[in-house]
Design a protein around this motif. Structure first.
Motif, PDB file in Angstrom:
ATOM      1  N   ALA A   1       2.471 -10.726   2.008  1.00  0.00           N
ATOM      2  CA  ALA A   1       2.387 -11.006   3.446  1.00  0.00           C
ATOM      3  C   ALA A   1       1.086 -10.460   4.031  1.00  0.00           C
ATOM      4  O   ALA A   1       0.404 -11.139   4.815  1.00  0.00           O
ATOM      5  CB  ALA A   1       3.594 -10.407   4.162  1.00  0.00           C
ATOM      6  N   ILE A   2       0.726  -9.242   3.644  1.00  0.00           N
ATOM      7  CA  ILE A   2      -0.520  -8.647   4.149  1.00  0.00           C
ATOM      8  C   ILE A   2      -1.731  -9.430   3.641  1.00  0.00           C
ATOM      9  O   ILE A   2      -2.677  -9.707   4.392  1.00  0.00           O
ATOM     10  CB  ILE A   2      -0.603  -7.165   3.731  1.00  0.00           C
ATOM     11  N   GLY A   3      -1.710  -9.805   2.363  1.00  0.00           N
ATOM     12  CA  GLY A   3      -2.813 -10.591   1.815  1.00  0.00           C
ATOM     13  C   GLY A   3      -2.959 -11.938   2.494  1.00  0.00           C
ATOM     14  O   GLY A   3      -4.075 -12.418   2.726  1.00  0.00           O
ATOM     15  N   SER A   4      -1.836 -12.559   2.841  1.00  0.00           N
ATOM     16  CA  SER A   4      -1.883 -13.853   3.527  1.00  0.00           C
ATOM     17  C   SER A   4      -2.476 -13.716   4.924  1.00  0.00           C
ATOM     18  O   SER A   4      -3.266 -14.564   5.362  1.00  0.00           O
ATOM     19  CB  SER A   4      -0.476 -14.449   3.613  1.00  0.00           C
TER      20      SER A   4
ATOM     21  N   PHE B   1       4.070   1.520  -4.522  1.00  0.00           N
ATOM     22  CA  PHE B   1       2.956   1.188  -3.628  1.00  0.00           C
ATOM     23  C   PHE B   1       1.884   0.396  -4.383  1.00  0.00           C
ATOM     24  O   PHE B   1       1.306  -0.558  -3.847  1.00  0.00           O
ATOM     25  CB  PHE B   1       2.357   2.466  -3.048  1.00  0.00           C
ATOM     26  N   ALA B   2       1.624   0.783  -5.627  1.00  0.00           N
ATOM     27  CA  ALA B   2       0.638   0.062  -6.443  1.00  0.00           C
ATOM     28  C   ALA B   2       1.066  -1.381  -6.680  1.00  0.00           C
ATOM     29  O   ALA B   2       0.224  -2.286  -6.750  1.00  0.00           O
ATOM     30  CB  ALA B   2       0.439   0.780  -7.772  1.00  0.00           C
ATOM     31  N   MET B   3       2.364  -1.617  -6.792  1.00  0.00           N
ATOM     32  CA  MET B   3       2.855  -2.987  -6.953  1.00  0.00           C
ATOM     33  C   MET B   3       2.461  -3.845  -5.748  1.00  0.00           C
ATOM     34  O   MET B   3       2.041  -5.002  -5.897  1.00  0.00           O
ATOM     35  CB  MET B   3       4.376  -2.983  -7.124  1.00  0.00           C
ATOM     36  N   GLY B   4       2.583  -3.286  -4.563  1.00  0.00           N
ATOM     37  CA  GLY B   4       2.198  -4.018  -3.360  1.00  0.00           C
ATOM     38  C   GLY B   4       0.704  -4.279  -3.300  1.00  0.00           C
ATOM     39  O   GLY B   4       0.264  -5.358  -2.874  1.00  0.00           O
ATOM     40  N   VAL B   5      -0.095  -3.304  -3.739  1.00  0.00           N
ATOM     41  CA  VAL B   5      -1.555  -3.467  -3.730  1.00  0.00           C
ATOM     42  C   VAL B   5      -1.971  -4.582  -4.685  1.00  0.00           C
ATOM     43  O   VAL B   5      -2.790  -5.448  -4.345  1.00  0.00           O
ATOM     44  CB  VAL B   5      -2.243  -2.139  -4.106  1.00  0.00           C
ATOM     45  N   ILE B   6      -1.408  -4.581  -5.888  1.00  0.00           N
ATOM     46  CA  ILE B   6      -1.761  -5.608  -6.874  1.00  0.00           C
ATOM     47  C   ILE B   6      -1.325  -6.987  -6.388  1.00  0.00           C
ATOM     48  O   ILE B   6      -2.040  -7.983  -6.561  1.00  0.00           O
ATOM     49  CB  ILE B   6      -1.129  -5.270  -8.238  1.00  0.00           C
TER      50      ILE B   6
ATOM     51  N   ASN C   1      -3.695 -10.267  -5.621  1.00  0.00           N
ATOM     52  CA  ASN C   1      -3.381 -11.564  -6.226  1.00  0.00           C
ATOM     53  C   ASN C   1      -3.393 -12.666  -5.169  1.00  0.00           C
ATOM     54  O   ASN C   1      -3.951 -13.750  -5.376  1.00  0.00           O
ATOM     55  CB  ASN C   1      -2.014 -11.485  -6.901  1.00  0.00           C
ATOM     56  N   THR C   2      -2.795 -12.394  -4.021  1.00  0.00           N
ATOM     57  CA  THR C   2      -2.770 -13.372  -2.932  1.00  0.00           C
ATOM     58  C   THR C   2      -4.168 -13.648  -2.409  1.00  0.00           C
ATOM     59  O   THR C   2      -4.540 -14.808  -2.164  1.00  0.00           O
ATOM     60  CB  THR C   2      -1.877 -12.857  -1.792  1.00  0.00           C
ATOM     61  N   ILE C   3      -4.950 -12.594  -2.236  1.00  0.00           N
ATOM     62  CA  ILE C   3      -6.327 -12.767  -1.768  1.00  0.00           C
ATOM     63  C   ILE C   3      -7.118 -13.625  -2.749  1.00  0.00           C
ATOM     64  O   ILE C   3      -7.821 -14.567  -2.363  1.00  0.00           O
ATOM     65  CB  ILE C   3      -7.002 -11.392  -1.585  1.00  0.00           C
TER      66      ILE C   3
END
Length: 312
Positions: A140-143, A203-208, A212-214
């Protein structure tokens, strides 16, 4: 329901036929004539229609029809063009960028159960699944970053470029990935090897997931912005490269982590991810020149696709 096919060439011949032109000319009137005839009711004249043979039930069940055999076969071009598009540097890079960003999320998926269900975390199966809420937030953040902020950013860059928006402007949005990709991989793999708190791994899962989305959104946008008229089949090329990379890493992941250990494997992964991400600088510098050199081929294939009726 029977499939309905329309022949555009037949319609064009109908519109350009002498009889049709004569009817249209007869109905062309001046403004005064329109006023004088406004109260008159004239019988409608039928436009010429092409003869149509009645289709029987058995005709509808045929596997092959003679009318279909007379149509041009566009399948060969649809199969070969995505492979030919690999020779377009921008399209090939878009596929590589998409695939290389997806690879790190595949690495995460392949090691999530190994890390979270093992020592010292000992997550049950439901907790391992629940930890994927973090990638959901990251996506969601990457989008939002590539969408709302990305559009604002490229418009700013276009204004600085005398109002001209270049496809390469969007590549500058890869800058955060230079830190997030290696940082997320080190926090995930090296952190797990050093038994950090479980929140660090989640937290690292969310960063990766965010990187990926970016990566996938910017790669696809760069391809479409560069070759809009080829975008449908160019995306097939991008997906071919992406799937090949994703398929390959799935087979090499387990022996890689097993033989090198989590810490060493993810240190290598972090530097590989950093190197992969820096490739966008090359296309920021030379991407426009490569696109200009491909203009004749771009026009040729765009016309070929348009003549096949595959324009989107």
């Amino acid at each position: 329901m029977e499939e309905t096919n329309y022949s555009r060439s037949a319609l064009n011949r109908l519109d350009n036929s002498p009889k049709t032109k004569a009817i249209l000319t007869a109905h062309t009137t001046t403004d005064d004539e329109k006023v004088s005839r406004s109260m008159e009711v004239e019988p409608a004249e039928e436009l010429p229609t092409s003869g149509r043979k009645h289709t029987t039930y058995l005709d509808k069940l045929r596997l092959i029809r003679t009318a279909d055999l007379r149509k041009p076969n566009g399948l060969l071009g649809m199969v070969t063009r995505p492979l030919i598009f690999l020779t377009f540097p921008v399209i090939a890079y878009a596929g590589f960028s998409y695939g290389s960003n997806l690879v790190w999320f595949n690495v995460l998926n392949g090691t999530a159960s190994l890390i979270l269900s093992g020592e010292p975390y000992n997550f049950p199966a439901w907790a391992v699944g629940l930890s994927y809420v973090s990638p959901l937030v990251g996506v969601a953040i990457g989008s939002l970053y590539t969408g709302l902020f990305g559009d604002w950013c490229v418009l700013k860059l276009a204004r600085r470029n005398n109002g001209v928006l270049e496809a390469e402007h969007r590549l500058w949005l890869f800058l955060p990935s230079l830190l997030l990709i290696p940082g997320g991989l080190i926090l995930w793999g090296v952190g797990a090897a050093q038994a950090i708190n479980w929140f660090g791994c989640v937290f690292a899962m969310g960063v990766i997931a965010a990187t990926n989305t970016i990566g996938l959104q910017l790669s696809v946008s760069y391809c479409i912005d560069s070759y809009r008229d080829l975008s449908g089949e160019a995306m097939v090329t991008v997906i071919l490269v992406r799937n090949t990379m994703s398929f390959a890493v799935g087979y090499g992941l387990t022996p890689w982590v097993t033989n090198m250990g989590l810490q060493n494997a993810f240190i290598v992964a972090a530097f590989a991810g950093l190197l992969q991400c820096t490739t966008f600088f090359f296309f920021v510098k030379f991407g426009k020149g490569l696109r200009i050199k491909s203009v004749p081929r771009y026009a040729y294939y765009a016309e070929q696709i348009a003549s096949s009726g595959l324009v989107h």
